[in-house]
Design an enzyme around this catalytic site. Structure first.
Site, PDB file in Angstrom:
ATOM      1  N   PHE A  11       0.823  -1.212   0.000  1.00  0.00           N
ATOM      2  CA  PHE A  11       0.000   0.000   0.000  1.00  0.00           C
ATOM      3  C   PHE A  11       0.859   1.266   0.000  1.00  0.00           C
ATOM      4  CE2 PHE A  11      -3.062   2.774   2.596  1.00  0.00           C
ATOM      5  CZ  PHE A  11      -3.730   3.210   1.461  1.00  0.00           C
ATOM      6  N   VAL A  12       1.806   1.358   0.928  1.00  0.00           N
ATOM      7  CA  VAL A  12       2.645   2.557   1.028  1.00  0.00           C
ATOM      8  C   VAL A  12       3.688   2.579  -0.083  1.00  0.00           C
ATOM      9  CG1 VAL A  12       4.267   3.832   2.470  1.00  0.00           C
ATOM     10  CG2 VAL A  12       2.294   2.728   3.519  1.00  0.00           C
ATOM     11  N   ALA A  35      18.242 -11.825  -2.451  1.00  0.00           N
ATOM     12  CA  ALA A  35      18.817 -11.846  -1.104  1.00  0.00           C
ATOM     13  C   ALA A  35      19.494 -10.505  -0.829  1.00  0.00           C
ATOM     14  CB  ALA A  35      19.825 -12.981  -0.974  1.00  0.00           C
ATOM     15  N   CYS A  50      10.029  -0.622   3.279  1.00  0.00           N
ATOM     16  CA  CYS A  50       8.599  -0.783   3.573  1.00  0.00           C
ATOM     17  C   CYS A  50       8.179  -2.244   3.616  1.00  0.00           C
ATOM     18  CB  CYS A  50       7.757  -0.061   2.517  1.00  0.00           C
ATOM     19  SG  CYS A  50       7.936   1.720   2.510  1.00  0.00           S
ATOM     20  N   ALA A  51       9.033  -3.137   3.108  1.00  0.00           N
ATOM     21  CA  ALA A  51       8.664  -4.552   3.045  1.00  0.00           C
ATOM     22  C   ALA A  51       8.541  -5.134   4.446  1.00  0.00           C
ATOM     23  CB  ALA A  51       9.714  -5.324   2.248  1.00  0.00           C
ATOM     24  N   ALA A  54       2.641  -7.414   7.687  1.00  0.00           N
ATOM     25  CA  ALA A  54       1.781  -6.588   8.525  1.00  0.00           C
ATOM     26  C   ALA A  54       0.946  -7.473   9.435  1.00  0.00           C
ATOM     27  CB  ALA A  54       0.878  -5.721   7.652  1.00  0.00           C
ATOM     28  N   TYR A 118       3.661  -9.159  15.926  1.00  0.00           N
ATOM     29  CA  TYR A 118       3.869  -8.111  14.925  1.00  0.00           C
ATOM     30  C   TYR A 118       4.558  -6.900  15.543  1.00  0.00           C
ATOM     31  CZ  TYR A 118       2.697  -4.293  11.719  1.00  0.00           C
ATOM     32  OH  TYR A 118       2.754  -3.196  10.893  1.00  0.00           O
ATOM     33  N   LYS A 122       8.658  -5.728  15.053  1.00  0.00           N
ATOM     34  CA  LYS A 122       9.011  -4.404  14.546  1.00  0.00           C
ATOM     35  C   LYS A 122       9.868  -3.642  15.562  1.00  0.00           C
ATOM     36  CE  LYS A 122       6.889  -3.720  10.483  1.00  0.00           C
ATOM     37  NZ  LYS A 122       7.523  -3.161   9.270  1.00  0.00           N
TER      38      LYS A 122
END
Length: 289
Positions: A11-12, A35, A50-51, A54, A118, A122
């Site tokens: 999305f982003v 890799a 961004c990968a 989520a 999650y 992060k």
């Protein structure tokens, strides 16, 4: 090329490639196909990572969150630094705070107590990235709340579908406060961080905050203005809380993000208001129906 982006299909990431002021200087790489040690960093000054995986509603092994969100991120950051990249921007999440859903604003001084895999994956990635930071390798961490905008999925898509349907919508009189960030405000923030080559941790959010009822009214205004919200009785709220507690939290509880310190530190002003963002999201929805 000066900027390398991961997660370009998300999305982003996809929005960055399409709308960023720096899109002409940006190319993408898939870490699913390449890799970290094999990535071509030639000419790259900034990486936007961004990968990741989520938060998912379906069952997901905890190990997968840590493998992708922490381990792969760290491996990629180390490869970036070794290749001479100067700035690493990491898209983290508001869930590093644990989210107790209250009206007390979350700020940069709020302690982090993630309460799921999650958020924990992060947060651990953030901590490892900061260990890599030095005078030649700057790390910028962004912790967005709910991101909305054209192409939004999940509960926001469901609300737009409700607005365009014929069924009554009993979402009136909900008096919570929710912070969100419009995807184009987020991409503008990322552009700003790159242009000024800054490091640090940042909390983006739009102004003003909206209650669930106010959000639904804005969506209706743009999709089906003749339709009205019906008040939801307390017994209805209690029933949803019993049957679907996680959904009830998102629907009825508050989550407020204080972005003032982040924006003043950066001297950044989001280009869009909440109403602007909701309108653009709804316009995209109507065109894509």
């Amino acid at each position: 090329m000066k900027i390398l982006l991961t997660g370009a299909s998300g999305f982003v990431g996809s929005r960055l490639l399409n709308t960023s002021e720096l899109k002409k200087e940006t190319r993408s790489v898939s870490l699913q196909k390449t890799a970290p040690q094999k990535v071509d960093f030639s000419g790259i000054q900034t990486v936007i990572h961004c990968a990741g995986i989520a938060h998912r509603m379906e069952p997901t092994p905890d190990e997968l969150y840590f493998q992708v969100n922490r381990n792969l991120t760290l491996e990629f950051a180390k490869a970036s630094k070794a290749a001479g990249v100067k700035q690493f921007i990491f898209l983290s999440t508001i869930k590093v705070y644990g989210l107790d859903y209250s009206s007390t604003p979350i700020s940069l001084t709020t302690p982090c107590h993630p309460n799921d895999a999650y958020g924990q994956s992060k947060y651990e990635a953030e901590q490892e990235l900061l260990k890599l930071e030095d005078e030649t390798f700057k790390v910028a961490i962004i912790r967005p709340p709910l991101i909305y905008g054209p192409g939004a999925k999940g509960n926001l898509l469901k609300l737009m579908q409700l607005a365009s349907g014929n069924k009554p919508i009993p979402l009136g009189n909900i008096r919570n406060e929710r912070s969100m960030v419009f995807v184009d405000n987020l991409t503008a923030l990322i552009d700003h961080i790159i242009e000024h080559q800054v490091s640090g941790t940042y909390l983006p959010s739009d102004s003003p905050t909206l209650s669930t009822s106010e959000l639904m009214k804005e969506i209706l205004q743009n999709i089906n203005p003749s339709k009205k919200l019906l008040p939801i009785p307390k017994i209805g709220q209690q029933l949803i809380g019993l049957l679907k507690p996680a959904f009830a939290q998102r629907l009825f509880k508050s989550l407020v993000v204080d972005s003032s310190d982040s924006y003043s530190t950066l001297n950044f002003t989001p280009p869009y208001s909440s109403k602007d963002g909701i309108r653009l999201m709804c316009e995209h929805y109507l065109k894509s129906k």
